[in-house]
Write a protein that holds these residues in place. Structure first.
Motif, PDB file in Angstrom:
ATOM      1  N   GLN A  68      11.442  16.989   6.304  1.00 38.12           N
ATOM      2  CA  GLN A  68      11.851  16.803   4.809  1.00 38.12           C
ATOM      3  C   GLN A  68      11.786  18.516   4.073  1.00 38.12           C
ATOM      4  O   GLN A  68      11.553  18.435   2.962  1.00 38.12           O
ATOM      5  CB  GLN A  68      10.874  16.000   4.180  1.00 38.12           C
ATOM      6  N   THR A  69      11.945  19.261   4.741  1.00 37.81           N
ATOM      7  CA  THR A  69      11.936  20.649   4.382  1.00 37.81           C
ATOM      8  C   THR A  69      12.876  20.973   3.096  1.00 37.81           C
ATOM      9  O   THR A  69      12.525  21.576   2.304  1.00 37.81           O
ATOM     10  CB  THR A  69      12.248  21.568   5.341  1.00 37.81           C
ATOM     11  N   LEU A  70      14.016  20.210   3.202  1.00 42.07           N
ATOM     12  CA  LEU A  70      15.054  20.683   2.335  1.00 42.07           C
ATOM     13  C   LEU A  70      14.561  20.060   0.903  1.00 42.07           C
ATOM     14  O   LEU A  70      15.047  20.417   0.029  1.00 42.07           O
ATOM     15  CB  LEU A  70      16.470  19.964   2.761  1.00 42.07           C
ATOM     16  N   LEU A  71      13.664  19.178   1.074  1.00 44.23           N
ATOM     17  CA  LEU A  71      13.207  18.366  -0.394  1.00 44.23           C
ATOM     18  C   LEU A  71      12.001  19.517  -0.875  1.00 44.23           C
ATOM     19  O   LEU A  71      11.919  19.583  -2.067  1.00 44.23           O
ATOM     20  CB  LEU A  71      12.721  17.255  -0.060  1.00 44.23           C
TER      21      LEU A  71
ATOM     22  N   VAL B   6       0.865  -1.304  -0.097  1.00 48.54           N
ATOM     23  CA  VAL B   6      -0.158  -0.086  -0.075  1.00 48.54           C
ATOM     24  C   VAL B   6       0.873   1.261  -0.142  1.00 48.54           C
ATOM     25  O   VAL B   6       2.195   1.172   0.116  1.00 48.54           O
ATOM     26  CB  VAL B   6      -0.839   0.046   1.205  1.00 48.54           C
ATOM     27  N   GLU B   7       0.257   2.333  -0.422  1.00 50.08           N
ATOM     28  CA  GLU B   7       0.853   3.695  -0.368  1.00 50.08           C
ATOM     29  C   GLU B   7      -0.158   4.667  -0.388  1.00 50.08           C
ATOM     30  O   GLU B   7      -1.273   4.554  -0.668  1.00 50.08           O
ATOM     31  CB  GLU B   7       2.015   3.912  -1.882  1.00 50.08           C
ATOM     32  N   PHE B   8       0.353   5.788   0.150  1.00 54.92           N
ATOM     33  CA  PHE B   8      -0.587   6.905   0.395  1.00 54.92           C
ATOM     34  C   PHE B   8      -1.135   7.505  -1.003  1.00 54.92           C
ATOM     35  O   PHE B   8      -0.245   7.396  -2.089  1.00 54.92           O
ATOM     36  CB  PHE B   8       0.355   7.971   1.054  1.00 54.92           C
ATOM     37  N   THR B   9      -2.135   7.825  -0.954  1.00 50.43           N
ATOM     38  CA  THR B   9      -2.731   8.842  -2.351  1.00 50.43           C
ATOM     39  C   THR B   9      -3.079  10.073  -1.892  1.00 50.43           C
ATOM     40  O   THR B   9      -3.670  10.475  -1.214  1.00 50.43           O
ATOM     41  CB  THR B   9      -3.750   8.161  -2.708  1.00 50.43           C
ATOM     42  N   PRO B  10      -2.280  11.205  -2.630  1.00 51.21           N
ATOM     43  CA  PRO B  10      -0.928  10.817  -3.660  1.00 51.21           C
ATOM     44  C   PRO B  10       0.047  10.527  -2.901  1.00 51.21           C
ATOM     45  O   PRO B  10       0.190  10.845  -1.627  1.00 51.21           O
ATOM     46  CB  PRO B  10      -0.860  12.186  -4.254  1.00 51.21           C
ATOM     47  N   SER B  11       1.081   9.614  -3.656  1.00 50.33           N
ATOM     48  CA  SER B  11       2.176   9.370  -2.974  1.00 50.33           C
ATOM     49  C   SER B  11       3.148  10.273  -2.834  1.00 50.33           C
ATOM     50  O   SER B  11       2.970  11.696  -3.275  1.00 50.33           O
ATOM     51  CB  SER B  11       2.997   8.376  -4.367  1.00 50.33           C
ATOM     52  N   PRO B  12       4.177  10.377  -2.303  1.00 45.84           N
ATOM     53  CA  PRO B  12       5.329  11.392  -2.038  1.00 45.84           C
ATOM     54  C   PRO B  12       5.727  11.897  -3.196  1.00 45.84           C
ATOM     55  O   PRO B  12       5.627  13.369  -3.514  1.00 45.84           O
ATOM     56  CB  PRO B  12       6.294  10.986  -1.220  1.00 45.84           C
ATOM     57  N   GLU B  13       5.991  11.199  -4.101  1.00 44.59           N
ATOM     58  CA  GLU B  13       6.496  11.602  -5.822  1.00 44.59           C
ATOM     59  C   GLU B  13       5.340  12.331  -6.282  1.00 44.59           C
ATOM     60  O   GLU B  13       5.460  13.450  -6.872  1.00 44.59           O
ATOM     61  CB  GLU B  13       6.897  10.549  -6.525  1.00 44.59           C
ATOM     62  N   GLU B  14       4.111  11.861  -6.335  1.00 44.86           N
ATOM     63  CA  GLU B  14       3.098  12.710  -6.851  1.00 44.86           C
ATOM     64  C   GLU B  14       2.732  14.001  -6.422  1.00 44.86           C
ATOM     65  O   GLU B  14       2.383  14.727  -6.866  1.00 44.86           O
ATOM     66  CB  GLU B  14       1.624  11.641  -6.900  1.00 44.86           C
ATOM     67  N   THR B  15       2.764  13.708  -4.943  1.00 44.86           N
ATOM     68  CA  THR B  15       2.540  15.121  -4.075  1.00 44.86           C
ATOM     69  C   THR B  15       3.516  16.171  -4.788  1.00 44.86           C
ATOM     70  O   THR B  15       3.270  17.303  -4.747  1.00 44.86           O
ATOM     71  CB  THR B  15       2.670  14.729  -2.521  1.00 44.86           C
TER      72      THR B  15
END
Length: 270
Positions: free
Chosen positions: A190-193, A156-165
């Motif tokens: 994860q501010t630097l991202l 499972v993964e969050f919707t939207p995923s981190p990449e999609e977010t």
């Protein structure tokens, strides 16, 4: 006034209101924001900001959570105006999020047409499900009973995923003025991202601030120590301990207020 529950939100309104803060807390902390973030939110309310803190229960569909939060917030504002608890005149609305609350504010500002004077994003966190939920990471580390593959039930993964977010923010985020706050000792941040994505979107209106503290600094609470009828050595020690405990959350509160109201001579309107 005390905290009130209105339309699925916790509300704290000052006598004279200069603006509205829509607050969203972190996962598992946001179920009772009027308790877990009480000191910080009440300090902001003392400066004339109506606080509307929307609780939520985390699940895998973060887009649906964001939509539900926005519906409850907007209905709450409407009820407060109709009842006269908020004035009918224009009030700037600021979003403040902590940890997962940052992601939800970013989704609200990207997926929906909202009126915001700005957002403050504290300790941004956008980890994948296996990092955010220890049980899933533990399952992945079990012996290869399933041939080295994670069972479908746990894939499972969050919707939207981190990449999609990140892609949604880069394309759709509409809130121009933003303050991103990072604590020096925050291992979950994860501010630097996030910062370069936001800076690319609005180069002149996104700023990042690094201050002392850790991921739990926004949750600091007042122990309520009071001096006796005579100021004793114990009272002096207690006062010193309280001052040291509150050095970091007070700095956070001061930086938020400085950003919200860069011209401090402006007082709340009636």
């Amino acid at each position: 006034m005390n905290w009130q529950e209105i339309s699925g939100n916790w509300v704290h309104i000052p006598p004279r209101t200069r603006g509205i803060i829509h607050f969203l807390g972190g996962a598992f902390l946001a179920a009772a924001p009027q308790v877990t973030y009480r000191w910080l939110l009440e300090q902001l309310s003392l400066q004339g900001y109506a606080i509307i803190a929307t609780p939520f229960v985390s699940n895998f569909d973060h887009g649906a959570i964001a939509s539900d939060i926005l519906d409850r917030f907007e209905w709450c504002v409407e009820q407060l105006r109709l009842s006269g608890k908020l004035p009918q005149r224009y009030l700037p609305i600021y979003g403040i999020g902590h940890s997962m609350g940052c992601k939800l504010h970013l989704l609200i500002g990207s997926l929906f047409d909202v009126d915001r004077a700005g957002n403050i994003l504290i300790s941004y966190n956008n980890y994948p499900a296996r990092r955010s939920i220890p049980f899933l990471e533990l399952v992945e580390q079990l012996p290869t009973a399933w041939g080295g593959q994670l069972p479908t039930a746990f894939s499972v993964e969050f919707t939207p995923s981190p990449e999609e977010t990140n892609q949604i923010i880069a394309r759709e985020y509409q809130i121009k003025r933003n303050l991103i706050v990072k604590f020096k000792d925050d291992t979950l941040d994860q501010t630097l991202l996030l910062f370069p994505v936001m800076k690319e979107r609005f180069p002149d209106l996104v700023s990042m601030l690094t201050i002392p503290g850790n991921h739990l600094t926004p949750l600091s609470q007042d122990p309520g120590w009071k001096s006796g009828t005579e100021f004793s050595a114990f009272d002096a020690i207690a006062q010193w301990v309280r001052q040291e405990m509150y050095r970091e959350p007070v700095r956070l509160k001061d930086e938020i207020l400085r950003w919200l109201n860069p011209i401090p001579s402006i007082r709340p309107l009636g």
